[in-house]
Each structure stands twice: as structure tokens, then as C-alpha cells.
Design a protein around this motif. Structure first.
Motif, PDB file in Angstrom:
ATOM      1  N   ALA A  41      81.087 -72.050  24.135  1.00  0.00           N
ATOM      2  CA  ALA A  41      81.689 -72.706  25.301  1.00  0.00           C
ATOM      3  C   ALA A  41      80.655 -72.860  26.415  1.00  0.00           C
ATOM      4  CB  ALA A  41      82.893 -71.913  25.781  1.00  0.00           C
ATOM      5  N   TYR A  42      79.909 -71.811  26.696  1.00  0.00           N
ATOM      6  CA  TYR A  42      78.916 -71.911  27.767  1.00  0.00           C
ATOM      7  C   TYR A  42      77.774 -72.841  27.388  1.00  0.00           C
ATOM      8  CZ  TYR A  42      81.061 -68.495  30.807  1.00  0.00           C
ATOM      9  OH  TYR A  42      81.923 -67.859  31.663  1.00  0.00           O
ATOM     10  N   SER A  83      82.758 -67.477  20.523  1.00  0.00           N
ATOM     11  CA  SER A  83      83.533 -68.400  21.352  1.00  0.00           C
ATOM     12  C   SER A  83      82.887 -68.566  22.718  1.00  0.00           C
ATOM     13  CB  SER A  83      84.965 -67.900  21.484  1.00  0.00           C
ATOM     14  OG  SER A  83      84.982 -66.555  21.901  1.00  0.00           O
ATOM     15  N   ASN A  84      82.511 -67.460  23.323  1.00  0.00           N
ATOM     16  CA  ASN A  84      81.883 -67.555  24.650  1.00  0.00           C
ATOM     17  C   ASN A  84      80.553 -68.282  24.590  1.00  0.00           C
ATOM     18  OD1 ASN A  84      83.992 -65.921  25.187  1.00  0.00           O
ATOM     19  ND2 ASN A  84      82.854 -64.470  26.440  1.00  0.00           N
ATOM     20  N   TRP A 107      85.330 -63.962  19.138  1.00  0.00           N
ATOM     21  CA  TRP A 107      84.381 -63.409  20.108  1.00  0.00           C
ATOM     22  C   TRP A 107      83.235 -62.777  19.350  1.00  0.00           C
ATOM     23  CZ3 TRP A 107      82.139 -58.814  21.278  1.00  0.00           C
ATOM     24  CH2 TRP A 107      81.531 -58.724  22.536  1.00  0.00           C
ATOM     25  N   PRO A 108      81.980 -62.792  19.775  1.00  0.00           N
ATOM     26  CA  PRO A 108      81.484 -63.439  20.989  1.00  0.00           C
ATOM     27  C   PRO A 108      81.042 -64.868  20.794  1.00  0.00           C
ATOM     28  CG  PRO A 108      79.759 -62.112  20.027  1.00  0.00           C
ATOM     29  CD  PRO A 108      80.919 -62.015  19.111  1.00  0.00           C
ATOM     30  N   SER A 156      86.642 -73.215  22.841  1.00  0.00           N
ATOM     31  CA  SER A 156      86.243 -72.063  22.045  1.00  0.00           C
ATOM     32  C   SER A 156      87.390 -71.482  21.234  1.00  0.00           C
ATOM     33  CB  SER A 156      85.687 -70.979  22.965  1.00  0.00           C
ATOM     34  OG  SER A 156      86.690 -70.581  23.882  1.00  0.00           O
ATOM     35  N   ARG A 175      86.859 -74.474  28.758  1.00  0.00           N
ATOM     36  CA  ARG A 175      86.211 -73.422  27.963  1.00  0.00           C
ATOM     37  C   ARG A 175      87.188 -72.743  27.015  1.00  0.00           C
ATOM     38  NH1 ARG A 175      83.041 -71.904  32.661  1.00  0.00           N
ATOM     39  NH2 ARG A 175      84.355 -70.065  32.898  1.00  0.00           N
ATOM     40  N   PRO A 176      88.384 -72.363  27.460  1.00  0.00           N
ATOM     41  CA  PRO A 176      89.305 -71.748  26.499  1.00  0.00           C
ATOM     42  C   PRO A 176      89.655 -72.666  25.337  1.00  0.00           C
ATOM     43  CG  PRO A 176      90.081 -71.391  28.741  1.00  0.00           C
ATOM     44  CD  PRO A 176      88.928 -72.326  28.832  1.00  0.00           C
TER      45      PRO A 176
END
Lengths: 255, 472
Positions: free
Chosen positions: A154-155, A150-151, A147-148, A142, A138-139
Motif C-alpha cells: 500500500a505504501y 499489505s502495508n 501483514w506485513p 492492501s 490503503r485499506p
């Protein structure tokens, strides 16, 4: 090889500006993408077709099929090893011309084995193993975004891969079972390779490029545990196979 | 003295109040009637009570501001005028379907002999109204569902939800609007939306998911708006044949921007104005509140109108804009300007002018700087068919449009930029018919002759049809 290119009158010659696109090498690219990209690079080097590797953060979205890598040749865009092999064949470059029908079928079967076992295992370890997903996948995935977003991305990718794993029946497997599957795949490859330099005759084929791409990447990528690499190291002929291809085709590349 | 009844004012604000006197009060002949009226007009009155009947969920404190002025009336005509203004104010809140005013003499214990009671009889809008439309647009048909909740919490807040389900794309949006009690022109608005669009001229499809907050307030004669917007943009190729330049822009990005706009509008109408001027200046700064996109964008719009002889109107307009990237990254295709089409430079295809990709696809990539100007002469239809009715919605217009769109190399100075925008000007002229749709939109059918066409531009000479809200 250049004589062969010269003789083909039907298709346009391979341009100098051919480019291969993949995600950012240092911070972004993941194991499975790196393996696929290396397989294509190895294949093109084996064919003697020069290609420039360019890293882009949005390479996955640029690709027409959504998969890495893809090549931009002239004004055509082709992604993934299978279609790229077909594409180069249409331009008169093929590594498997010398094979008879039985061997070609065998080659296809082993390539399917690598795709179904090794590639799926890589995806499983990256995204379905919580530790690896949280620490590495995930890091890295992304990293180009802020942010946000990236989160979210990734999810989203993690859910997508987990759904796919469930669809192919790997959802219920444990990490140990996956390592065992990898082991069995390597055993089959090792047996087929035997003491030969390459899988078929003395010339490399696309199967060699594919196997090299995956095995070399697994051996040289840092994961949360070294179990995966250990399984491969137990087969010495696969190790020397990787070293041989690296030395022959990637002399300028430092591992 | 008898009862003085002011009958309810007409719903159309344009006509004046009707003053009716009960027939049985008039017994004296006309001559005597005159002195009676004069006496009433000059008489000082005191407004003792103003109240509003028919409130359900609306809270009182919001309305006291709107009706406060009525108390200051000194004579009957003043009372009528102030009541009319208060009625306008109550209607513009958007929470009442109908407002009627009744002026009566005071009754009760504390009634003064010259006291008046003013009552506003209101009918509130329903709690929720829905609408359903089908829309046919650029190669796409869609079904639009709208839900409006006026006066949601009792203080003129409004919540709207719109959902559009199309053959190709789906969009939705939720918006919440709240005015400041007593100061309707000062308001805030919060929006959440997902909008998808397809742009065949660039072989691009874009999906925007965003939130925005907007604050509007008047300053002297202008209306200012401050806005923050956060958008997750997803770009993709519309077809496999999209150019590589567009393919390179595919992917996700996050834009977080602050923008400010100032509007001065003295026109008598926004569609086919007869007089007045409009000036709109808008700037947007992205990148300092997070996100990937980083730029400064400026654009302006000026329009001047003047009525000439014989009911014809001369209208001149000028648009311009500049996009300045901040930092190393180049500008994004979704932020750049586009020009051309029936709503800007007529005679050219929609957004089909300016920088273009080099391969066969010839996708239009937009430009970082542009200007466009238009000169129109609007006249009534020849021979004025349907005068006084339907025919008044139409106008013929003669137009001259010109403009340019290009990328600017910011290494060079402003002199070089001006020179670049001044060379290769595209322009067109022609004549057409304009139909006004309500107070929001207009339809045009023009015969255009494009000139100054540069290689790569796509033109639409001959007849061109256009529909929209904002025209050059």
C-alpha cells in the motif's frame, strides 16, 4: 454487428471466451481503476462484443502494462482503453468510423482532456489526500494480502502515485484546486455535449464510453466527502447522459 | 632426561604427528635408543598446563571446551593424540588460520617431574576478508562481491555479506552464524536476503526478499535443522509471449513457513563418494505462521555407494517429493517441483518436463509430485592417464536415470497417485566424464539417450554439459 464480424475475413472472430480482468469488486478496486474498467466495458457493449468480467486480486500485476483493465481475447492480452480500441478496430469493430478527420481529432483531444484531468484528479484524491488514502485507498488496496506485505504494497503504491503527481505538476495542488479543475473539465464536456444524446452525432463513440466510465463511477462511489460528486451533479445534461447510457447498455446492471 | 620436543603437527590433518628427537640428545647407539623410547611411552604423565598463545579478539571461554580433553591424557602418546584432536576442534571453529601444538615439560615452581605443558600457538584470521569473483551462468554474467567477518564478537560468530550484480538481476544476502560455545555442531544462523532469478523454461522471473532463522543440532547420528522463513515473493512474466497460466501467477505473495530437515551422511565425501550412504528428509509447512501461501511440502533424498572391483564405484540414488495444498487456494508456481536437466534426469532440457501450459508458449508449470532415480557406475578414466595427479579428479560414469513429474488430484486416493506417477515414466541412459571441483562441485559431460519422452518434453539428446552441486 454480427454481420460485420462475419464479413471480416482477415482477422479471427471475437471469441465467446473473451474476458476482462479487474481487481476484486467488493473489497479491493479503487475509484480510478473502476472508472477505467467501466469505460472499457461500456465501449465493448457499445460495439456489441460480449465480454466476461473476472475479478482477480493480482489483476494489476497480470496486466502487461501494469494498468487495469486488460482483456484476454483468444491468446492475446491487451490493456487500457486506447490499445483496446485499436485492437477491436483491427478486428473490424469501430465506433468512430463515421467521423471525419476534424471530428476524430476533436474526439482525441477530449479523450486526452478526460485522461489528463479526470483521471489525474481521481488519482490525486485517492492517494495524495491523506484522509482518503488512510481511510479508503490503503485499506482497500492492501485487502487481499496479509501483514506485513499489505502495508508494504500500500505504501509503495502511494509513493509511486505521489511521485507521478509531482512529475505532472499536480504535487503542489490543494484539494480545492483539484475540485476546481474537475469542475472546469466537466464544464467543457457539458458544453460540447449540449443537448445531443451523445458527443458526436447520434451514435456513441469511445469518447462517450470514457466519459461515462469516469462520471458514473464518481457519482456512485462513496468517498470521504461528496464534493466531487456534487460538482458533476451541477451539470444536468451530463447526469442525463450517464443515465441514458446506463439504461441503454447496462440494463441488467444495478447501480 | 633432556627436552622432549614434539614438533608442530602437519597442517594436513590426514598425516599423523611427527615425533622428533633432538640430535644432541641421542648419544647412545640405536639399541640403547629403543629402551629410551619405550620408557617414555609407558611413562605416566600429567598434563599440568594447557594454554593458548596468540589470542586477540577471541574470548577464552569458547576455547576451554575445545582443549579440555587434553588434561585427561595419561601417557605421552595419549597427550599427542588428544592434542591433535583439540587442534582439529580449534580449526573447525573457523576462526584461526593456523594452529600449532608445542608439548614441553613443565617448568616453574609447581612443576611435577612427569608434568607436561601443552601450548597451542594460534594465528587468528583477519577481522574482515573480501572476495571478488565474476560468474557466468544461465545467459547471464555477474560480478559477485563477498565480505566475511569471522569471529566477529570473539565467540566464533561469523557474519557474511554477499552481493551479486548481474547483467540481468541483482541479489544480496547477509548472514549471521553463531555456534554454541563448546558444542560447535549446535548453532543458529540468521539470514536476510534478496534473490532474483530468471527461469526461461517457465517464462517466469521471481524476486524473493526474505528473512530466515535456522537452528541446527545433532541428535545421535543425525543432524537436525529447524528453520523459520518469511519470504516476500514477487512473480512476473519474463516475456510478452509468456503463457496465460504463468501470467495468472504474477503478483506478490507472502510465504511464512516452518521447516525441518534431517540428514544422515556416512559418505566419505560429498562429491564422488566411494562408500557410505546419505539420507535427507525435509518437510515444510507454510501458512500457520501467517502469510498467503499455505501448503505442506515433503521431499527426500537417498544415496547409496559401494566400491566394487577394480576401483569402480556403484552408486544408486532416489529423490522424491510431494506438495500438498492446504485450503482452497491452488499451489503456487514458485512452490512446485521441477525435473529434468543435466543435474537430474540427463538427456532432457533444464526443468523441461511435466505439466505444461496449453498455448503456444509451452511454459513448464512444475508439478506437485515427483520421483527420480539414478544408477551410476563410476570408473577411473580408461588407461588411467595422469594417474596420481590430475587424472584422479576425473571419472567416467555409466548412468541410468528415470523419473516422473506430475500434478496430483488430491480427491483420489494414494493408489491413484502411485498409478499416475508410475505411468509415462521418463528415463535415459548414457556415458560421460565427471570432473570433481574441490569438495563442493562437479562438472559433467555426457552422451545421453533419452527414452520414454512424453509429448511436450524438451530433450537434449547427444552431448549434454552440466555443472552443479547436487546431482541425481
Amino acid at each position: 454487428m454480427s454481420i460485420k464480424l462475419f464479413i471480416t475475413l482477415v482477422s479471427t472472430p471475437w471469441p465467446e471466451s473473451a474476458t476482462l480482468y479487474q481487481p476484486l469488486k467488493e473489497d479491493q478496486i479503487l475509484l480510478s481503476d473502476c472508472a477505467s474498467s467501466l469505460a472499457v466495458q461500456a465501449y465493448l457493449r457499445m460495439c456489441g462484443l460480449p465480454v466476461q468480467v473476472v475479478c482477480r486480486a493480482n489483476a494489476e500485476y497480470m496486466s502487461p502494462s501494469g494498468k487495469i483493465p486488460f482483456i484476454h481475447v483468444g491468446n492475446q492480452v491487451v490493456s487500457e482503453l486506447g490499445p483496446i480500441v485499436q485492437f477491436t478496430k483491427a478486428k473490424g469493430n469501430s465506433l468512430s468510423d463515421g467521423l471525419d478527420d476534424i471530428q476524430r481529432a476533436e474526439m482525441k483531444a477530449y479523450m486526452e482532456l478526460v485522461n489528463n484531468m479526470l483521471l489525474t484528479a481521481e488519482l490525486y484524491i485517492q492517494w495524495c489526500d491523506d484522509a482518503t488514502a488512510a481511510e479508503i485507498s490503503r485499506p482497500r488496496y492492501s485487502s487481499p494480502y496479509s501483514w506485513p506485505l499489505s502495508n508494504i504494497l500500500a505504501y509503495q503504491k502511494q509513493w509511486e502515485v505521489r511521485r507521478k503527481m509531482n512529475a505532472v505538476g499536480w504535487g503542489g495542488k490543494t484539494l480545492e484546486q483539484v475540485y476546481e479543475d474537475v469542475n472546469q473539465c466537466c464544464q467543457a464536456l457539458s458544453q460540447r455535449l449540449g443537448t445531443q444524446p451523445y458527443f458526436f452525432n447520434k451514435q456513441p463513440t469511445e469518447l462517450d464510453a470514457l466519459v461515462f466510465g469516469h462520471l458514473f463511477t464518481i457519482l456512485t462511489t462513496r468517498l470521504t466527502s461528496t464534493e466531487l460528486a456534487e460538482r458533476i451533479k451541477s451539470y444536468s445534461n451530463l447526469l442525463s447522459f450517464c443515465r441514458r447510457i446506463e439504461q441503454t447498455y447496462f440494463e441488467d446492471k444495478s447501480s | 632426561m633432556g627436552t622432549v620436543h614434539a614438533r608442530s603437527l602437519d597442517p594436513l590433518p590426514m598425516r599423523g604427528p611427527e615425533l622428533g628427537v633432538q640430535p644432541d640428545d641421542i648419544e647412545a647407539p640405536d639399541i640403547e635408543h629403543e629402551p629410551k623410547q619405550e620408557v617414555l611411552e609407558n611413562k605416566n604423565v600429567v598434563v599440568q598446563r594447557v594454554h593458548i598463545d596468540g589470542l586477540g579478539r577471541t574470548k577464552d571461554d569458547v576455547l576451554t571446551y575445545e582443549i579440555a580433553e587434553v588434561f585427561q591424557a595419561k601417557n605421552l602418546i595419549d597427550v599427542m593424540r588428544r592434542s591433535h584432536e583439540a587442534r582439529q576442534k580449534l580449526l573447525r571453529l573457523g576462526i584461526f588460520r593456523k594452529v600449532e601444538v608445542v608439548i614441553d615439560t613443565s617448568r616453574g615452581e609447581h612443576a611435577l617431574p612427569n608434568g607436561l605443558d601443552v601450548t597451542f600457538e594460534v594465528t587468528e584470521l583477519r577481522r574482515m576478508t573480501g572476495s571478488y569473483n565474476t560468474m557466468v551462468g544461465n545467459n547471464e554474467g555477474s560480478m559477485v562481491l563477498g565480505l566475511k567477518l569471522p569471529n566477529v564478537l570473539g565467540r566464533a560468530e561469523k557474519m557474511t555479506f554477499q552481493f551479486s550484480y548481474g547483467t540481468k538481476e541483482t541479489s544480496y544476502g547477509l548472514s549471521f552464524f553463531k555456534p554454541q560455545p563448546g558444542n560447535f555442531e549446535r548453532n543458529i544462523s540468521l539470514n536476510v536476503y534478496k534473490v532474483t532469478g530468471q527461469f526461461p523454461w517457465s517464462s517466469l522471473r521471481e524476486t524473493d526478499r526474505g528473512v530466515s532463522g535456522e537452528l541446527s543440532f545433532p541428535v545421535w547420528k543425525t543432524n537436525q535443522t529447524l528453520k523459520w522463513e518469511g519470504v516476500w515473493r514477487e512473480l512476473g512474466c519474463l516475456a510478452r509471449t509468456a503463457s496465460f497460466a504463468v501470467r495468472e501467477e504474477s503478483g506478490h505473495s507472502l510465504k511464512s513457513s516452518l521447516s525441518h530437515s534431517m540428514v544422515i551422511d556416512t559418505r566419505n565425501s560429498s562429491i564422488l563418494p566411494r562408500k557410505g550412504a546419505l539420507m535427507k528428509i525435509h518437510q515444510e509447512l507454510a501458512g500457520y505462521t501467517g502469510g498467503d501461501a499455505s501448503f505442506l511440502k515433503e521431499d527426500f533424498e537417498i544415496q547409496l555407494n559401494k566400491t566394487l572391483f577394480w576401483d569402480s564405484v556403484l552408486s544408486a540414488s532416489l529423490w522424491g517429493g510431494l506438495l500438498l495444498p492446504i485450503g482452497d487456494k491452488p499451489t503456487n508456481i514458485a512452490d512446485r517441483f521441477y525435473l529434468g536437466g543435466p543435474t537430474s534426469i540427463r538427456g532432457f532440457s533444464m526443468y523441461s518436463m511435466g505439466p505444461q501450459s496449453e498455448d503456444m508458449a509451452g511454459d513448464y508449470l512444475g508439478g506437485e509430485g515427483y520421483w527420480a532415480g539414478g544408477l551410476h557406475l563410476y570408473t577411473p578414466l580408461p588407461f588411467r592417464p595422469g594417474k596420481g595427479g590430475f587424472g584422479d579428479l576425473f571419472r567416467t560414469h555409466f548412468f541410468l536415470n528415470a523419473g516422473n513429474l506430475c500434478n496430483l488430484n488430491y480427491g483420489e486416493g494414494p493408489q491413484a497417485h502411485l498409478k499416475k506417477l508410475a505411468e509415462c515414466i521418463r528415463w535415459s541412459y548414457g556415458v560421460g566424464v565427471v570432473l570433481r571441483l574441490g569438495n563442493i562441485a562437479r562438472l559433467e559431460l555426457n552422451y545421453c539417450i533419452p527414452m520414454g519422452v512424453q509429448s511436450g518434453d524438451r530433450i537434449c539428446d547427444g552431448f549434454q554439459f552440466g555443472a552443479g552441486i547436487r546431482f541425481l
